[in-house]
Scaffold this active site. Structure first.
Site, mmCIF file in Angstrom:
data_model
loop_
_atom_site.group_PDB
_atom_site.id
_atom_site.type_symbol
_atom_site.label_atom_id
_atom_site.label_comp_id
_atom_site.label_asym_id
_atom_site.label_seq_id
_atom_site.Cartn_x
_atom_site.Cartn_y
_atom_site.Cartn_z
ATOM 1 N N LYS A 1 11.042 -17.731 14.317
ATOM 2 C CA LYS A 1 10.048 -16.476 13.065
ATOM 3 C C LYS A 1 9.154 -16.018 14.001
ATOM 4 C CE LYS A 1 10.342 -18.567 9.152
ATOM 5 N NZ LYS A 1 11.094 -18.870 8.347
ATOM 6 N N HIS B 1 13.514 -11.043 9.691
ATOM 7 C CA HIS B 1 13.927 -10.623 8.792
ATOM 8 C C HIS B 1 12.566 -9.280 8.661
ATOM 9 C CE1 HIS B 1 13.768 -14.934 7.642
ATOM 10 N NE2 HIS B 1 13.111 -15.248 8.775
#
Ligand SMILES: NC(=O)c1ccc[n+]([C@@H]2O[C@H](COP(=O)([O-])OP(=O)(O)OC[C@H]3O[C@@H](n4cnc5c(N)ncnc54)[C@H](O)[C@@H]3O)[C@@H](O)[C@H]2O)c1
Length: 372
Positions: A81, A100
């Site tokens: 992440k 992301h």
């Protein structure tokens, strides 16, 4: 000609709250070491695997989050992440993680500009595709599996503890512990519901997340006739769909890549319904084309649900956690890391690897777009 040098992978510690998964497990690390890779592991109290499990297979352990200062320039920084800090500091390494930022998410340009400034590179785990355009490794199955588990548990909670807020979620040590817990809760809730088990509708049932959601419902003991599986065939006429509010639980698992009519509307949820919990595994929360336009925020492990406003007093909640697989960090990591392994091994000859070349090309395209 000398053989290409074995890559150095630097497994960084995750900092996202409740993130216990790892892109490399001790077992995949061992296979990579045996193949000649060098692997450095940052100590992490958060990771589901003990530091010592990595040390035992031969990975040197280093300080948490030391990659920035200590990792050699040619090391690949491997994580899952977000990077820990959100400042403007340049990033020099090649990072393999879920960045992301390739779908214009909030802050995408800023992150790409940091890599540009430091001459680093992103090889994004979400976009490692084989020659058929299929992802080489994904967490989807476990996301659907966990999403169905949470949705079923919220339904149980609504029956057992009427009116009380659903509390924080904690990761389970393994799949069986989650299934056993869910079976007990379902039996208790069904007893309070006239011995009736809930109906659960899974949208996108043929995909990775959808398959996981259906499998969990089965393993928890929900009868097959109560598991309603819809995919693209069933929705081709276009929503909204009354069948959704006629189910007790709705688990949305579609991959949204085009504007579609909403699956549900406020009018539908204000009318008669059995539906009391939506788990939006797809989590297209801030996407203007979100087919579930009845909520606006991502929920968290600490606060897993938000109520949906409705003039119908029967409860309706949404769970929209965007890292559901962390409910089962061990199995999720094992599955993902095993699927990723052949691609990791191909780093040895990265120049000949279509998967890595595709990832690098995409990074360059996105970087160019961020400067346009
Ligand atoms: N919340 C989380 O923790 C989490 C984790 C992993 C993935 N995801 C998300 O879950 C979504 C699905 O991922 P996946 O890997 O299962 O994708 P997938 O491509 O394997 O499956 C998607 C399925 O949705 C179906 N579908 C697409 N449009 C549809 C429509 N209009 N009506 C009905 N069915 C439709 C497809 O036919 C396919 O079967 C993605 O958006 C992904 O980002 C969320």
């Amino acid at each position: 000609m000398s053989a290409p040098q074995a890559p150095h992978l630097w497994l960084r510690a995750e900092t996202k709250p409740m993130e216990h998964r790892a892109a490399l497990t001790p077992s995949t690390a061992k296979t990579l070491l045996d193949a000649g890779f060098k692997i450095t592991v940052e100590r992490s109290s958060q990771r589901i695997f003990d530091d010592e499990e990595y040390a035992k297979v031969g990975c040197p352990l280093v300080k948490t989050l030391s990659w920035k200062t200590d990792a050699p320039a040619d090391a690949y920084i491997v994580g899952l992440k977000e990077l820990p800090e959100n400042d403007n500091s340049p990033l020099h390494h090649t990072h393999i993680f879920f960045a992301h930022c390739f779908k214009n998410q909030g802050g995408w340009k800023e992150l790409l500009h940091r890599f540009d400034a430091g001459k680093g590179t992103i090889l994004d785990l979400e976009f490692l595709n084989d020659s058929n355009g299929r992802r080489v490794a994904a967490f989807g199955y476990m996301a659907g599996f966990a999403g169905a588990a949470v949705a079923i548990d919220v339904w149980c909670h609504q029956k057992i503890n009427k009116g009380k807020t659903y509390g924080a979620l904690k990761p389970y040590p393994n799949e069986n512990a989650l299934i056993d817990f869910s079976k007990k809760r379902l039996a208790e809730a069904a007893a309070k519901n006239g011995n009736v088990y809930p109906t659960i509708m899974v949208m996108g049932a043929l995909g990775r997340c959808g398959t996981g959601a259906c499998d969990f419902a089965r393993k928890a003991g929900i009868p097959e006739k109560n598991i309603i599986k819809w995919d693209i065939q069933e929705t081709k006429a276009g929503g909204p769909f009354r069948e959704i509010v006629e189910s007790d639980i709705f688990v949305n698992c579609i991959y949204l890549n085009t504007k579609i009519p909403p699956f549900i509307t406020r009018q539908l949820i204000d009318g008669p319904r059995k539906l009391s919990i939506i788990c939006d595994v797809s989590c297209d929360t801030t996407n203007p084309n979100n087919p579930l336009p009845v909520y606006t925020i991502n929920t968290t492990f600490d606060k897993p649900t938000v109520p949906v406003e409705s003039s119908n007093p029967y409860p309706l909640e949404v769970c929209s956690i965007d890292h559901l697989p962390t409910l089962l960090p061990r199995e999720s990591s094992d599955m993902f890391s095993k699927d990723l392994l052949p691609t990791m091994l191909a780093l040895k000859n990265r120049k000949d690897s279509p998967v890595w070349n595709g990832a690098e090309k995409l990074y360059k395209e996105k970087l160019a777009a961020s400067k346009a």
